[in-house]
Every structure is written in C-alpha cells, then in structure tokens.
Design a protein around this motif. Structure first.
Motif, PDB file in Angstrom:
ATOM      1  N   ASP A 198       0.814  -1.209   0.000  1.00 31.50           N
ATOM      2  CA  ASP A 198       0.000   0.000   0.000  1.00 31.50           C
ATOM      3  C   ASP A 198       0.850   1.262   0.000  1.00 31.50           C
ATOM      4  N   ALA A 202       0.542   4.136  -2.826  1.00 28.59           N
ATOM      5  CA  ALA A 202       0.451   5.580  -2.621  1.00 28.59           C
ATOM      6  C   ALA A 202       1.494   6.325  -3.442  1.00 28.59           C
ATOM      7  N   ASP A 207      -4.741   3.050  -5.529  1.00 29.43           N
ATOM      8  CA  ASP A 207      -5.316   2.596  -4.258  1.00 29.43           C
ATOM      9  C   ASP A 207      -5.250   1.078  -4.195  1.00 29.43           C
ATOM     10  N   SER A 210      -7.795  -1.255  -2.198  1.00 29.38           N
ATOM     11  CA  SER A 210      -9.090  -1.628  -2.759  1.00 29.38           C
ATOM     12  C   SER A 210      -8.976  -2.277  -4.135  1.00 29.38           C
TER      13      SER A 210
END
Length: 264
Positions: A198, A202, A207, A210
């Motif tokens: 994650d 970023a 994302d 998700s």
C-alpha cells in the motif's frame, strides 16, 4: 476477477502438473470444480519441483487450453507463468486465446522466474534476480498494450496476478500493474508486506488496498486455525497446492466448507 461468494472469499487449488499421467490431472481438475473451488491453477515449469527431479511433468499453457474446454465454471490460470519463457506479446496472445476458449475465465498469473534448471535445459538466459525482475516490469505494460490492439479483444479485462514478495522491487511492480497479488507466509508476514504494498501504491497513485486482491498460499493449513486471521489480514483468495499422482483434495474440501460457512 469474479467472486463466487457474498463474503468475497475464494478458494483456489494448484494442480501441480508433476508425477502424474495427464488423465490423472484431468480427473483432478474435474473433481476440484465439482467440489466447489473458485480457481484452478497449475504452474509454469518444465521439471518437477519436488520428488523425483526427472519424474513425469507437463507444460503449462497447452494444459490451460485444455482446461478451458474441460471446465465450465472455475477460473483458471498459472501460479505463476514465468515471464522469461515467452515474448510478452506472444504471452498476451496466448492468454487472450485461452480467455476466449474459456468464455472469460482466465487469470494471467505471472512472475519473474527462479528455477534455474528450467532456464539451462531449455536454453533461456538465467541472468540475475534483478535482471529477471526488470524484465517483468517491462513486460507487463507490453502485455496490456497488446491486449488493447487485438482483434478480437479479450472478452474482459483479464485479471493479472503477480506472484512475488520482494518488498523493494516486486511489490512496486504489484502496485503498478497487478489486480491480484500472490504471496506465501504467515499472517504477520502478510500484514507487513501488504502494508508495504500500500505504501508503493500511494507512491504510484494507485489505491492498492481496494484495487489489488490479496492471495496467499495455505498449503497444509487448517482453516479453523488460520482462516479467520488471514481474512483479518486482508487475504481473499486462499490457495492450496496438491501433488500427483493422487491429487488428494481432502484439505481443499475443508477450505471450501469453511468458505461456505462464512455465508451463513
């Protein structure tokens, strides 16, 4: 990637194409689909990875074409296809073709490659881990570009599953390109590496929390002991490997029952 349960949890089985006649492999695929698994996978090697190193073994992608005709419900793919063995545009065309044969049930699993015997005996340059990872990073955009140019186009946006857990390079590739990330390790390893993924997401403006499904190998594990913890850590595809010639699916059945119990 399709979802067969309202919980979003899926069970996969890797039918390892070693130490068996093809009739036994075909039977295992049928039994797995009848059992209720969501995804049936093989692997992309040329020799057995365990047991007799010169035992029976079959090739990955010709087998996937047969599975596409044999099955009717499960998604199919390789865990994982080796990027080094085929030109990216050719692999894109093979994947698109199996996608059509299967009616839109292919997952393109892909990784950088690691099994040196495959390379040396089949005449591929082994290189270094770094060079193989760099080749994978270059191949993935080429595969998607080829899909976009094909006539006919794939039946759907073919999900790309990248296998690998290296935190600096491989997870960056996952963040940039993957729909599914496959890893091995315990719950805490999954949590830590998922957080790293994650962070890469970023950094590249994606994302990943998700958009990237977490897939994990659970070979030999009891779902009553680790299933809920893996879900809490974000795993949504749980995959077990089974070996020939017998392809015992009893543990796979336990995971299917556990998945179904989540619905109640």
């Amino acid at each position: 990637m399709t979802t067969s349960s309202s919980s979003g949890v899926r069970v996969g089985v890797q039918i390892q194409p070693q130490h068996a006649d093809y009739a036994q492999i075909r039977d295992a695929v049928l039994r797995a689909e009848d059992l209720g698994v969501d995804v049936v996978l093989n692997w992309d090697h040329f020799f057995p990875l365990s047991g007799d190193p010169d035992g029976k073994h079959f090739e990955c992608w010709t087998m996937l074409g047969a599975w596409a005709e044999q099955t009717s419900r499960v998604e199919i793919g390789a865990l994982v296809s080796c990027n080094s063995y085929r030109n990216p545009e050719l692999l894109a065309d093979m994947a698109r073709t199996v996608d059509h044969i299967s009616g839109g049930r292919l997952i393109l699993g892909i990784g950088a490659g690691w099994f040196e015997r495959d390379y040396t005996e089949y005449g591929y340059e082994f290189g270094t881990a770094g060079s193989r990872i760099a080749d994978l990073a270059q191949a993935l955009p080429r595969i998607r570009a080829r899909w976009a140019a094909m006539n006919p186009a794939p039946t759907r946006d073919i999900p790309v599953m990248v296998g690998g857990s290296g935190e600096r390079k491989m997870l960056r590739i996952v963040a940039e390109h993957a729909d599914v990330w496959h890893s091995f390790g315990d719950v805490e390893t999954l949590r830590r590496k998922s957080a790293v993924l994650d962070e890469h997401g970023a950094a590249v403006g994606r994302d990943t929390a998700s958009l990237v499904t977490r897939s994990v190998g659970v070979d030999g594990a009891d779902p009553r002991e680790v299933g809920d913890a893996l879900l809490d850590a974000g795993a949504r595809l749980l995959t077990l490997g089974v070996d020939g010639p017998d392809y015992d699916l009893s543990t796979v059945a336990q995971w299917v029952r556990w998945r179904d119990a989540l619905e109640r």
